[in-house]
Design a protein around this motif. Structure first.
Motif, mmCIF file in Angstrom:
data_model
loop_
_atom_site.group_PDB
_atom_site.id
_atom_site.type_symbol
_atom_site.label_atom_id
_atom_site.label_comp_id
_atom_site.label_asym_id
_atom_site.label_seq_id
_atom_site.Cartn_x
_atom_site.Cartn_y
_atom_site.Cartn_z
ATOM 1 N N LEU A 214 98.807 74.986 -37.272
ATOM 2 C CA LEU A 214 100.368 73.990 -37.928
ATOM 3 C C LEU A 214 100.350 73.031 -38.700
ATOM 4 O O LEU A 214 99.008 72.368 -38.557
ATOM 5 C CB LEU A 214 101.027 73.549 -36.604
ATOM 6 C CG LEU A 214 101.956 74.773 -35.289
ATOM 7 C CD1 LEU A 214 101.879 74.564 -34.115
ATOM 8 C CD2 LEU A 214 102.744 75.723 -35.397
ATOM 9 N N ASP A 215 100.896 72.929 -39.304
ATOM 10 C CA ASP A 215 100.842 71.238 -39.844
ATOM 11 C C ASP A 215 101.680 70.593 -39.364
ATOM 12 O O ASP A 215 101.682 69.257 -39.443
ATOM 13 C CB ASP A 215 101.378 71.767 -41.800
ATOM 14 C CG ASP A 215 100.847 72.822 -42.669
ATOM 15 O OD1 ASP A 215 99.591 72.459 -42.960
ATOM 16 O OD2 ASP A 215 100.896 73.297 -42.504
ATOM 17 N N CYS A 216 102.849 70.692 -38.938
ATOM 18 C CA CYS A 216 103.870 69.510 -38.100
ATOM 19 C C CYS A 216 104.160 69.525 -37.061
ATOM 20 O O CYS A 216 104.616 71.320 -36.831
ATOM 21 C CB CYS A 216 104.606 69.472 -39.636
ATOM 22 S SG CYS A 216 105.964 70.207 -39.903
ATOM 23 N N VAL A 217 104.715 69.101 -36.506
ATOM 24 C CA VAL A 217 105.601 69.725 -35.477
ATOM 25 C C VAL A 217 107.508 69.076 -35.007
ATOM 26 O O VAL A 217 106.763 67.870 -34.522
ATOM 27 C CB VAL A 217 104.996 69.915 -33.830
ATOM 28 C CG1 VAL A 217 105.842 70.196 -32.565
ATOM 29 C CG2 VAL A 217 103.866 71.459 -33.505
ATOM 30 N N PHE A 218 108.139 69.549 -34.843
ATOM 31 C CA PHE A 218 109.064 68.774 -34.626
ATOM 32 C C PHE A 218 109.556 68.613 -33.255
ATOM 33 O O PHE A 218 110.512 69.210 -32.834
ATOM 34 C CB PHE A 218 110.925 69.529 -35.766
ATOM 35 C CG PHE A 218 110.735 69.636 -37.294
ATOM 36 C CD1 PHE A 218 111.672 68.610 -37.421
ATOM 37 C CD2 PHE A 218 110.056 70.047 -37.101
ATOM 38 C CE1 PHE A 218 111.303 68.836 -38.669
ATOM 39 C CE2 PHE A 218 110.239 70.407 -38.907
ATOM 40 C CZ PHE A 218 110.912 69.327 -39.595
ATOM 41 N N VAL A 219 109.121 67.979 -32.575
ATOM 42 C CA VAL A 219 109.655 67.126 -31.230
ATOM 43 C C VAL A 219 110.826 66.893 -30.738
ATOM 44 O O VAL A 219 111.388 65.779 -31.397
ATOM 45 C CB VAL A 219 108.647 65.766 -30.344
ATOM 46 C CG1 VAL A 219 108.981 65.869 -29.296
ATOM 47 C CG2 VAL A 219 107.049 66.392 -31.458
ATOM 48 N N ALA A 220 111.385 67.859 -30.143
ATOM 49 C CA ALA A 220 112.960 67.589 -29.850
ATOM 50 C C ALA A 220 113.565 66.899 -28.362
ATOM 51 O O ALA A 220 113.100 67.308 -27.217
ATOM 52 C CB ALA A 220 114.080 68.943 -30.167
ATOM 53 N N MET A 221 114.617 65.867 -28.972
ATOM 54 C CA MET A 221 114.327 65.313 -27.462
ATOM 55 C C MET A 221 116.124 65.226 -27.925
ATOM 56 O O MET A 221 116.582 64.910 -28.677
ATOM 57 C CB MET A 221 113.760 63.821 -27.229
ATOM 58 C CG MET A 221 113.636 63.486 -28.136
ATOM 59 S SD MET A 221 112.660 61.628 -27.925
ATOM 60 C CE MET A 221 112.706 61.236 -26.486
ATOM 61 N N ALA A 222 116.714 65.084 -26.297
ATOM 62 C CA ALA A 222 117.871 64.121 -26.492
ATOM 63 C C ALA A 222 118.070 63.572 -26.273
ATOM 64 O O ALA A 222 117.792 62.952 -24.675
ATOM 65 C CB ALA A 222 118.792 65.911 -25.333
ATOM 66 N N ALA A 223 119.317 62.825 -26.301
ATOM 67 C CA ALA A 223 119.773 61.656 -26.163
ATOM 68 C C ALA A 223 120.392 61.068 -24.620
ATOM 69 O O ALA A 223 120.225 60.236 -24.647
ATOM 70 C CB ALA A 223 121.204 61.625 -27.275
#
Length: 309
Positions: A85-94
């Motif tokens: 992997l080059d990058c990871v979109f780390v998702a979280m919710a408000a």
């Protein structure tokens, strides 16, 4: 008579139950080959991962192809189980589910240690604008690219789509985050042709239903490969050896940037007088929640031995 070998290079784009899909380049584009891995990998205590470049043995024909070799990896993760992997979109919710910055901080630390760029995505901003702004402030201060968006209203989606197109060409990215934060929803908003399954969030537990059950690597155009992954859960630093306490300061960029500025050369950056990190927290340059996560990980790692499992 010596057995003929025919090896061809490809990349694993999916793997379920020991059956892998390997994409192989050819003159007019690419083709996908279904195959299994040699049993020898089990004896080597390894296994192929989505994202791996591999050598396929086609000596017995394409219908009986096997993965004969895993090419050198630049990195690999346990959760999500992806390589190179080059990058990871780390998702979280408000909100819904309630954000858990400590879990996000554990994941970003693991990514930093593996030289993978974390990109923070704050979804469902329409549900709690104030909390979305607080999260943006926390992670932008840490030095990360942060995107705030709503897949319901469309706010911020074009901005992240432009980032993917303009900054990730030739790279492999993944979407990771707790179940229910809206990873598959965002993937569908960014790349409508994927048509990924989506679930809702239980009102009682605030946990999402696992609509993504296996890692799959998608070609989303513009030379970008994107992995849809299950929600992360295995971030237990007490049971697993992600890195040592000596590596911890390097895994928090806002700490790493200030190394060498403390009064004491062996500063732990926890509470010492003259600590550049502690002083930065007091001035509001580093968020307290990030430093709290750092301290919590330090307390775990300082008591671990190399032989602990």
């Amino acid at each position: 008579m010596e057995k003929m070998t025919l090896m061809i290079k490809g990349r694993i784009i999916a793997g379920v139950g020991g059956l892998y899909t390997v994409r192989v380049a050819q003159n007019d584009g690419s083709r996908d080959i279904s195959c299994r891995a040699r049993g020898a990998f089990r004896h080597q205590n390894t296994q192929p991962l989505v994202g791996d470049e591999v050598m396929l043995d086609l000596a017995a024909g394409e219908d009986n192809a096997v993965i004969g070799e895993i090419c050198e990896r630049k990195n690999s993760l346990i959760r999500p189980p992806v390589a190179n992997l080059d990058c990871v979109f780390v998702a979280m919710a408000a909100a819904h589910p309630t954000p858990m910055p400590d879990m996000t901080d554990k994941l970003t630390a693991i990514l930093e240690h593996n030289d993978i760029e974390p990109i923070i995505v704050i979804e469902k901003c329409e549900l709690d604008r104030k909390r979305a702004e607080e999260l943006y402030d926390i992670y932008s201060k840490a030095g990360y690219n942060v995107f705030v968006l709503s897949c319901v209203t469309g706010e911020g989606v074009e901005k992240i789509r432009a980032f993917v197109k303009n900054s990730l060409s030739g790279k492999i990215a993944a979407m990771a985050g707790a179940s229910g934060v809206g990873k598959s929803t965002l993937m569908n908003a960014l790349f409508p042709s994927l048509k990924l399954d989506m679930g809702d969030v239980s009102r009682k537990t605030e946990r999402g239903r696992h609509t993504t059950r296996a890692v799959t690597l998608y070609d989303v155009g513009d030379g970008v490969m994107f992995a849809d992954t299950p929600g992360f859960s295995m971030l237990d630093f007490e049971r697993f050896d992600f890195f040592s306490v000596e590596d911890l300061p390097l895994s928090f960029p806002e700490v790493n940037d200030r190394i060498g500025q403390c009064r004491y050369t062996k500063c732990t950056h926890i509470k010492e007088d003259g600590c550049a990190i502690v002083d930065a927290v007091k001035r509001g340059e580093i968020s307290k929640s990030r430093h709290d996560s750092y301290v919590a990980l330090y307390d775990i790692l300082k008591n671990k031995h190399k032989w602990d499992k």
